[in-house]
Design an enzyme around this catalytic site. Structure first.
Site, mmCIF file in Angstrom:
data_model
loop_
_atom_site.group_PDB
_atom_site.id
_atom_site.type_symbol
_atom_site.label_atom_id
_atom_site.label_comp_id
_atom_site.label_asym_id
_atom_site.label_seq_id
_atom_site.Cartn_x
_atom_site.Cartn_y
_atom_site.Cartn_z
ATOM 1 C CB CYS A 232 -14.881 24.749 1.523
ATOM 2 S SG CYS A 232 -14.215 23.419 0.496
ATOM 3 C CG ASP A 357 8.473 1.158 4.168
ATOM 4 O OD1 ASP A 357 8.342 0.094 4.791
ATOM 5 O OD2 ASP A 357 8.000 2.240 4.560
#
Length: 448
Positions: A232, A357
């Site tokens: 693009c 985590d």
């Protein structure tokens, strides 16, 4: 100032004085107390200040410190939050703790957590935003990089007249049109005719306009570089300030050129050159002469967890904060520049401030460690089992790996390592615990 604001200010200042002088702390609690009395206290405290907000995933603390050093070449009494307490309570505390400069410019350089940019901008209209980078970090709290940037944009949109000083090598920062004046900085050290893709495991390399895979003319690390989209036409914006050459990199310092002038910082790592470039760009925004900026960079003062060097008996400990895959991998790359034999300690926690985590450690390139130079290893922290297993999978020899729990045993294990140089990589709360243990051993002062 209203009666409520006055009461909040007096109470907060008193709380800070007591905690700072008797408990060697107080980086956020005084602000919490003041906000409880007057939720709008930040608006009152920040009145009349020119504020620069520094935010992003990695590099906030050191970039903020470097900006302060640079601006001190021209301004006195700069307010900042050097403890890294970067949420609203910490920002309020920074204002409560600051001794005002009655005769000079009221200037505040604030490190701000990405999710707290909007809450703070409801009360403060900054003069500038400094955007360092966005990588995956604490995904339980932030989500993907696009949600993190959305949080930052929510704050920028509240201050459309503020100048945005952004890392132009991060595609995400050019992905949304903004009404703000914008200045970009980045690296331009390679031939821009090359055409290649980033490593397949790199996050954030999809074009933010059309989702095609980005290509690069130059890649400094992770997803940062001179990018373009062949589909693009989206490409890196024009850079106002740029690193044009890297002259020397060691674990202890870097020498490089910005716009053909040589600079040296007394800290290693490509990521820290970006931090210096951001500070340089802010300095030029405030009309600081480049010669003065070079003088500011030459000042050797380490900040919390950013390659601090601590002496312990016959050992030289270098403390480095790690918190996400990109930052960890840059530190591991840094270790590959070490010319002497050394030992390595890795301390892993998984509290809220670390990110609960721990799966991110599996994206760390431990397999690329300079094993021939590392003579001993320590795995520690509250999640020592996890990091010990990760090191074992990376082929760290079991006979060289000491797996311990608790910070006092970590210090004992470090003392037994076979080399003078020891690099200690630690997550945020593990670093706090380590520093507390070092303070108890009278090796450093308490606090920051």
């Amino acid at each position: 100032m209203s009666t409520k604001s006055a009461l909040a200010t007096i109470t907060g200042k008193s709380s800070y004085w007591f905690l700072h002088n008797f408990l060697k702390g107080g980086s956020s609690f005084p602000g919490k107390v003041a906000e409880r009395i007057d939720p709008d206290i930040l608006k009152t405290l920040a009145n009349g200040y020119d504020v620069v907000i520094v935010t992003g995933t990695n590099g906030k603390t050191l970039t903020t410190a470097l900006i302060v050093k640079v601006l001190q070449q021209k301004y006195d009494g700069i307010l900042t939050n050097p403890t890294g307490s970067n949420m609203t309570q910490g920002i309020v505390t920074a204002f409560l703790a600051h001794k005002k400069n009655k005769n000079g410019k009221k200037l505040a350089i604030l490190e701000v957590d990405e999710a707290n940019v909007a809450p703070i901008c409801r009360y403060i209209k900054p003069k500038a935003f400094v955007l360092t980078n966005i990588f995956r970090d604490q995904m339980d709290r932030y989500g993907e990089i696009y949600t993190t940037y959305a949080k930052i944009l929510d704050g920028i949109k509240l201050a459309p007249e503020a100048t945005v000083i952004a890392n132009g090598d991060a595609a995400i920062f050019a992905s949304k049109p903004l009404p703000n004046p914008t200045i970009y900085y980045g690296f331009s050290t390679e031939d821009d005719h090359r055409d290649f893709k980033a490593n397949v495991n790199t996050d954030g390399v999809l074009c933010p306009v059309c989702n095609h895979i980005l290509h690069y003319h130059e890649l400094s690390y992770a997803n940062l570089g001179n990018y373009f989209c062949p589909n693009c036409g989206f490409h890196r914006p024009e850079l106002a300030q740029k690193v044009t050459q890297i002259l020397e990199k060691t674990p202890k310092h870097s020498k490089f050129m910005i716009n053909e002038q040589t600079f040296t910082i007394n800290i290693g790592g490509t990521y820290n050159i970006y931090n210096a470039l951001a500070a340089y760009t802010v300095g030029r925004f405030f009309d600081i002469d480049p010669v003065k900026i070079a003088q500011a960079f030459a000042y050797d003062e380490k900040v919390f967890g950013r390659q601090e060097v601590i002496s312990m008996a016959d050992k030289e400990l270098t403390l480095i904060l790690v918190k996400n895959p990109v930052g960890l991998n840059e530190v591991l790359n840094l270790l590959n520049n070490e010319t002497d034999d050394f030992s390595l300690a890795v301390l892993l926690n998984a509290n809220y401030a670390d990110g609960i985590d721990t799966s991110w450690i599996w994206d760390g390139d431990f397999e690329h460690l300079p094993f021939d130079k590392i003579k001993g290893y320590v795995a520690g922290g509250e999640r020592s089992d996890d990091i010990a297993f990760r090191l074992q999978v990376a082929n760290v020899p079991e006979d060289k790996l000491n797996h311990v729990q608790g910070m006092a045993p970590v210090l004992d294990a470090v003392k037994d390592l076979p080399t003078k140089k020891v690099y200690v990589l630690a997550t945020y709360t593990a670093m706090l615990q380590l520093r507390k243990a070092l303070a108890s051993a009278n090796l450093i002062k308490e606090g920051f």
